[in-house]
Design a protein around this motif. Structure first.
Motif, PDB file in Angstrom:
ATOM      1  N   UNK A 147      -1.613   0.919  -2.822  1.00 38.05           N
ATOM      2  CA  UNK A 147      -0.963   1.377  -1.991  1.00 38.05           C
ATOM      3  C   UNK A 147      -1.824   1.379  -0.456  1.00 38.05           C
ATOM      4  N   UNK A 148      -2.918   1.845  -0.625  1.00 38.41           N
ATOM      5  CA  UNK A 148      -3.824   1.535   0.770  1.00 38.41           C
ATOM      6  C   UNK A 148      -3.777   0.178   1.279  1.00 38.41           C
ATOM      7  N   UNK A 149      -3.822  -0.778   0.297  1.00 44.58           N
ATOM      8  CA  UNK A 149      -3.636  -2.138   0.899  1.00 44.58           C
ATOM      9  C   UNK A 149      -2.582  -2.330   1.588  1.00 44.58           C
ATOM     10  N   UNK A 150      -1.528  -1.961   0.931  1.00 45.71           N
ATOM     11  CA  UNK A 150      -0.196  -2.118   1.638  1.00 45.71           C
ATOM     12  C   UNK A 150      -0.066  -1.384   2.970  1.00 45.71           C
ATOM     13  N   UNK A 151      -0.754  -0.289   2.936  1.00 48.19           N
ATOM     14  CA  UNK A 151      -0.672   0.484   4.247  1.00 48.19           C
ATOM     15  C   UNK A 151      -1.441  -0.311   5.300  1.00 48.19           C
ATOM     16  N   UNK A 152      -2.531  -1.029   4.843  1.00 46.51           N
ATOM     17  CA  UNK A 152      -3.391  -1.733   5.689  1.00 46.51           C
ATOM     18  C   UNK A 152      -2.593  -2.822   6.500  1.00 46.51           C
ATOM     19  N   UNK A 153      -1.989  -3.530   5.412  1.00 46.46           N
ATOM     20  CA  UNK A 153      -0.998  -4.733   5.682  1.00 46.46           C
ATOM     21  C   UNK A 153      -0.019  -4.239   6.982  1.00 46.46           C
ATOM     22  N   UNK A 154       0.695  -3.155   6.647  1.00 48.34           N
ATOM     23  CA  UNK A 154       1.659  -2.695   7.446  1.00 48.34           C
ATOM     24  C   UNK A 154       1.140  -2.058   8.667  1.00 48.34           C
ATOM     25  N   UNK A 155       0.140  -1.525   8.554  1.00 51.71           N
ATOM     26  CA  UNK A 155      -0.797  -1.234   9.927  1.00 51.71           C
ATOM     27  C   UNK A 155      -1.189  -2.384  10.753  1.00 51.71           C
ATOM     28  N   UNK A 156      -1.467  -3.319  10.292  1.00 52.32           N
ATOM     29  CA  UNK A 156      -1.907  -4.346  10.958  1.00 52.32           C
ATOM     30  C   UNK A 156      -0.789  -5.124  12.011  1.00 52.32           C
ATOM     31  N   UNK A 157       0.429  -5.442  11.156  1.00 49.40           N
ATOM     32  CA  UNK A 157       1.495  -5.762  11.605  1.00 49.40           C
ATOM     33  C   UNK A 157       2.217  -5.048  12.671  1.00 49.40           C
ATOM     34  N   UNK A 158       2.119  -3.563  12.202  1.00 44.46           N
ATOM     35  CA  UNK A 158       2.876  -2.660  13.277  1.00 44.46           C
ATOM     36  C   UNK A 158       2.045  -2.467  14.559  1.00 44.46           C
ATOM     37  N   UNK A 159       0.753  -2.232  14.373  1.00 41.47           N
ATOM     38  CA  UNK A 159       0.093  -2.196  15.621  1.00 41.47           C
ATOM     39  C   UNK A 159      -0.172  -3.412  16.595  1.00 41.47           C
ATOM     40  N   UNK A 160      -0.125  -4.552  15.959  1.00 39.92           N
ATOM     41  CA  UNK A 160      -0.218  -5.831  16.457  1.00 39.92           C
ATOM     42  C   UNK A 160       0.874  -6.108  17.223  1.00 39.92           C
TER      43      UNK A 160
END
Length: 261
Positions: A147-160
């Motif tokens: 779940x943390x890895x998924x949050x990291x992926x979502x975070x990268x896309x969202x902030x970018x």
């Protein structure tokens, strides 16, 4: 002991970051040639390369020609040591610690470079994507926390994505380097938690505004002045690791949505 070990590592990394900050903006190798005195050209001896201590023993001067050596060198080394110790204390003996120590290291280098030349070099930012992604994926695998890895992926896309929108909506408002860095910070903040992702992104703009507003009001900067934003992005991300949870709890309390104990 973890904090002491991290501080010692930070001293060594800080010494290397001095080389990075000086050479990367110039497109020079950080490996070759060995460091030399800009005055007399003599190579810096190994015994004179001990972080902080060598500068103090030499009283801030070159051993050969006595040319003054900037106090910035030991300050970067000591500052990196303190930052590494703080991150180690915050993260603890966790598999994700290398990823956040890496964040601390690039934060020092990129902030200083951005302040010096108003640029976030691709040579540091772009390799950070695979490095951070690899370290966080490894931590997720060892923790069994996908779940943390998924949050990291979502975070990268969202902030970018947010920074891309801001870059397009207001040309010249921020640099392309800021946009590229945003995805890296989004990964690290997202892995830490949703609250860190939101708070860390917000803090970048808050810190930037707190510093920029007095400069504008005092006439030292205008609406067209270029103010490096990278240091505030990096500071906001690091600060969010510490304050995201209490800040979120406080905000939820203010609006009456504080979760029950």
């Amino acid at each position: 002991m973890l904090e002491i070990a991290a501080a010692l590592l930070g001293l060594l990394v800080g010494s290397f970051l001095n080389v990075v900050v000086h050479r990367v903006p110039r497109g020079e190798s950080v490996v070759h040639p060995a460091s030399r005195c800009p005055g007399c050209g003599h190579a810096v001896r190994r015994r004179d390369n001990v972080p902080v201590l060598s500068w103090l023993l030499l009283r801030g001067r070159c051993r050969d020609c006595r040319l003054p050596v900037s106090a910035r060198y030991p300050l970067v080394e000591a500052g990196t040591a303190v930052l590494f110790a703080a991150v180690a204390h915050l993260v603890g003996p966790a598999w994700a610690l290398p990823a956040y120590l890496y964040l601390a290291a690039i934060a020092v280098a990129l902030a200083l470079i951005d302040l010096d030349v108003h640029r976030l070099p691709d040579a540091i930012v772009l390799p950070s994507y695979p490095v951070v992604a690899g370290l966080l994926l490894l931590a997720s695998a060892l923790n069994g926390d996908w779940a943390a890895a998924l949050r990291a992926a979502v975070g990268a896309v969202a902030v970018f994505g947010l920074y891309v929108v801001l870059f397009v909506a207001k040309p010249g408002g921020m640099g392309l380097g800021d946009v590229k860095l945003a995805g890296v910070l989004g990964m690290l903040l997202g892995w830490w938690g949703w609250d860190a992702l939101v708070v860390g992104t917000f803090l970048a703009f808050l810190l930037g505004g707190v510093v920029a507003l007095p400069l504008v009001l005092s006439g030292r900067a205008g609406r067209r002045s270029r103010i490096p934003f990278g240091p505030y992005m990096l500071a906001g991300a690091l600060l969010a690791l510490l304050v995201a949870e209490p800040a979120t709890d406080w905000y939820l309390g203010v609006i009456g949505l504080r979760p029950s104990a």
